[in-house]
Design an enzyme around this catalytic site. Structure first.
Site, PDB file in Angstrom:
ATOM      1  N   ARG A 260     -12.019  -8.313   4.991  1.00  0.00           N
ATOM      2  CA  ARG A 260     -11.739  -6.980   5.368  1.00  0.00           C
ATOM      3  C   ARG A 260     -12.748  -6.984   6.403  1.00  0.00           C
ATOM      4  NH1 ARG A 260     -13.374  -1.597   2.301  1.00  0.00           N
ATOM      5  NH2 ARG A 260     -11.358  -1.703   1.525  1.00  0.00           N
TER       6      ARG A 260
ATOM      7  N   ASP B 206      -6.473  10.795   3.482  1.00  0.00           N
ATOM      8  CA  ASP B 206      -7.709   9.972   3.567  1.00  0.00           C
ATOM      9  C   ASP B 206      -8.753  10.223   4.304  1.00  0.00           C
ATOM     10  OD1 ASP B 206      -9.118   7.169   3.506  1.00  0.00           O
ATOM     11  OD2 ASP B 206      -7.829   6.230   5.176  1.00  0.00           O
TER      12      ASP B 206
ATOM     13  N   HIS C  69      -3.847  -1.449   6.306  1.00  0.00           N
ATOM     14  CA  HIS C  69      -4.404  -1.704   4.682  1.00  0.00           C
ATOM     15  C   HIS C  69      -3.444  -1.768   3.866  1.00  0.00           C
ATOM     16  CE1 HIS C  69      -7.340  -1.708   1.653  1.00  0.00           C
ATOM     17  NE2 HIS C  69      -7.571  -0.405   1.534  1.00  0.00           N
TER      18      HIS C  69
HETATM   19  N1  NVA Z   1      -9.269   4.850   6.242  1.00  0.00           N
HETATM   20  C1  NVA Z   1     -10.423   4.343   5.754  1.00  0.00           C
HETATM   21  C2  NVA Z   1     -10.061   3.601   4.407  1.00  0.00           C
HETATM   22  C3  NVA Z   1     -11.085   3.235   3.363  1.00  0.00           C
HETATM   23  C4  NVA Z   1     -10.803   2.559   2.070  1.00  0.00           C
HETATM   24  C5  NVA Z   1     -11.207   3.372   6.568  1.00  0.00           C
HETATM   25  O1  NVA Z   1     -10.772   2.536   7.265  1.00  0.00           O
HETATM   26  O2  NVA Z   1     -12.553   3.390   6.200  1.00  0.00           O
HETATM   27  N1   CP Z   2      -9.482   2.112  -1.085  1.00  0.00           N
HETATM   28  C1   CP Z   2     -10.312   1.188  -0.762  1.00  0.00           C
HETATM   29  O1   CP Z   2      -9.983   0.131  -0.117  1.00  0.00           O
HETATM   30  O2   CP Z   2     -11.492   1.159  -1.197  1.00  0.00           O
HETATM   31  P1   CP Z   2     -12.894   0.355  -0.978  1.00  0.00           P
HETATM   32  O3   CP Z   2     -13.349   0.587   0.551  1.00  0.00           O
HETATM   33  O4   CP Z   2     -14.251   0.643  -1.804  1.00  0.00           O
HETATM   34  O5   CP Z   2     -12.698  -1.167  -1.147  1.00  0.00           O
END
Ligand code: NVA
Ligand code: CP
Length: 315
Positions: free
Chosen positions: A106, A230, A133
């Site tokens: 990540r 989101d 994602h």
């Molecule tokens: N769009 C959000 C998703 C979190 C799971 C982010 O990138 O923070």
């Molecule tokens: N949806 C998702 O990726 O959640 P986290 O940021 O908690 O991993």
């Protein structure tokens, strides 16, 4: 087996998704029946989890999932590894991939995970970047198929022709929905505030028919099978928080939006959610919401994905 990475949704094809969605259901059924399913037990397989951003679901789902498969995990963050002290990503990839069987990352820029994968001896999985994602959309599709299956039993038939309304930021989730729509034959109705539009070039979309843009979020929800949203501010964009709060104030999925979707429409959110911002409490905690199944399904879908990347099609 040829080395396969999962860096973007379109790294796999429709046949592979048909297999993965079916396999995820099989793996979930075993989990629910308390039956062991341990293809990674002998020889023991190890997954490295590298987090440069915070996580709850991604960490727990990969970590618990890997142990359930009979394997083990190594957890690294920027703060507790040399990644945070400027060791080149290419060197990190060469070293880590000599010691483990698979890596999940990540991070921020997609180019970073691509650089890692280019120097990795083992499969690399995108656990979220600024741009994409894919693991979340894999779980979301699994959840949609689970709640609205096709009579044929083929998960691809369940997805074909569906309408997914995306209300909010043109972010990593939105880009990945576009890739999924193009590949699997459904349509995304996208409504974002101006200045936060999706970028089909970034997503690599060549078929403009797979998405429609709406100024009014309620229009985007009309006739939708699934309404989804989101956070207004994704990780890494916190400095824009106040500006975004003002720009997105009309992009809150509420009961009025759900009322114009199909009567049996479901609501999803990848979580974490902010009630009263991108979604009302009535919707996320209401009868059409499937967000808890969606979160759980991260684990089942990713177990199928990890098994496939390491061992190919089984069963
Ligand atoms: N769009 C959000 C998703 C979190 C799971 C982010 O990138 O923070
Ligand atoms: N949806 C998702 O990726 O959640 P986290 O940021 O908690 O991993």
């Amino acid at each position: 087996m040829k080395l396969k990475h999962y860096l973007q949704f379109n790294d796999l094809n429709a046949d592979e998704y048909a297999y993965l969605l079916t396999r995820a259901a099989f793996i979930k059924a075993k989990f629910k029946a308390f039956e062991k399913h341990q293809p990674f037990a002998d020889p023991d397989r190890t997954l490295a989890l590298i987090f440069e951003k915070a996580s709850t679901r991604t960490r727990v789902s990969f970590e618990a999932g890997m142990y359930q498969l009979g394997g083990s995990v190594v957890h690294l963050t920027t703060g507790d590894s040399q990644l945070g002290r400027a060791e080149p990503i290419e060197d990190s990839a060469k070293v880590i991939s000599r010691m483990v069987d698979m890596v999940m990352i990540r991070t921020y820029e997609q180019s970073k995970i691509e650089a890692f994968a280019a120097h990795s001896r083992v499969p690399v999985i995108n656990g979220l970047t600024n741009e994409f994602h894919p693991c979340q959309i894999l779980a979301d599709l699994f959840t949609l198929v689970e709640h609205r299956p096709a009579a044929s039993g083929n998960p691809l038939d369940a997805l074909k022709g569906k309408v997914v309304a995306w209300v909010g930021d043109g972010n990593n989730m939105a880009n990945t929905w576009l890739q999924a729509a193009e590949l699997l034959g459904f349509t995304v109705h996208v409504s974002t505030p101006s200045g936060y539009e999706v970028d089909p070039r970034l997503a690599g979309i060549s078929n403009a028919g797979c998405y429609k843009v709406f100024k009014d979020p309620k229009e985007a929800c009309k006739g939708a099978d699934l309404v989804t949203t989101d956070v207004w501010t994704s990780m890494g964009f916190e400095a824009e928080n106040e500006v975004r709060r003002a720009a997105f104030s009309q992009w809150c999925v509420d009961e009025a939006m759900m009322a114009v979707a199909k009567p049996d429409a479901i609501f999803m959110h990848c979580l974490p959610a902010h009630r009263g911002e991108e979604v009302s409490a009535e919707v996320i905690d209401g009868p059409q919401s499937v967000v808890w199944d969606e979160a759980e399904n991260r684990m089942h879908a990713q177990k199928a994905l990890m098994e496939y990347l390491l061992l190919g099609q089984l069963g």
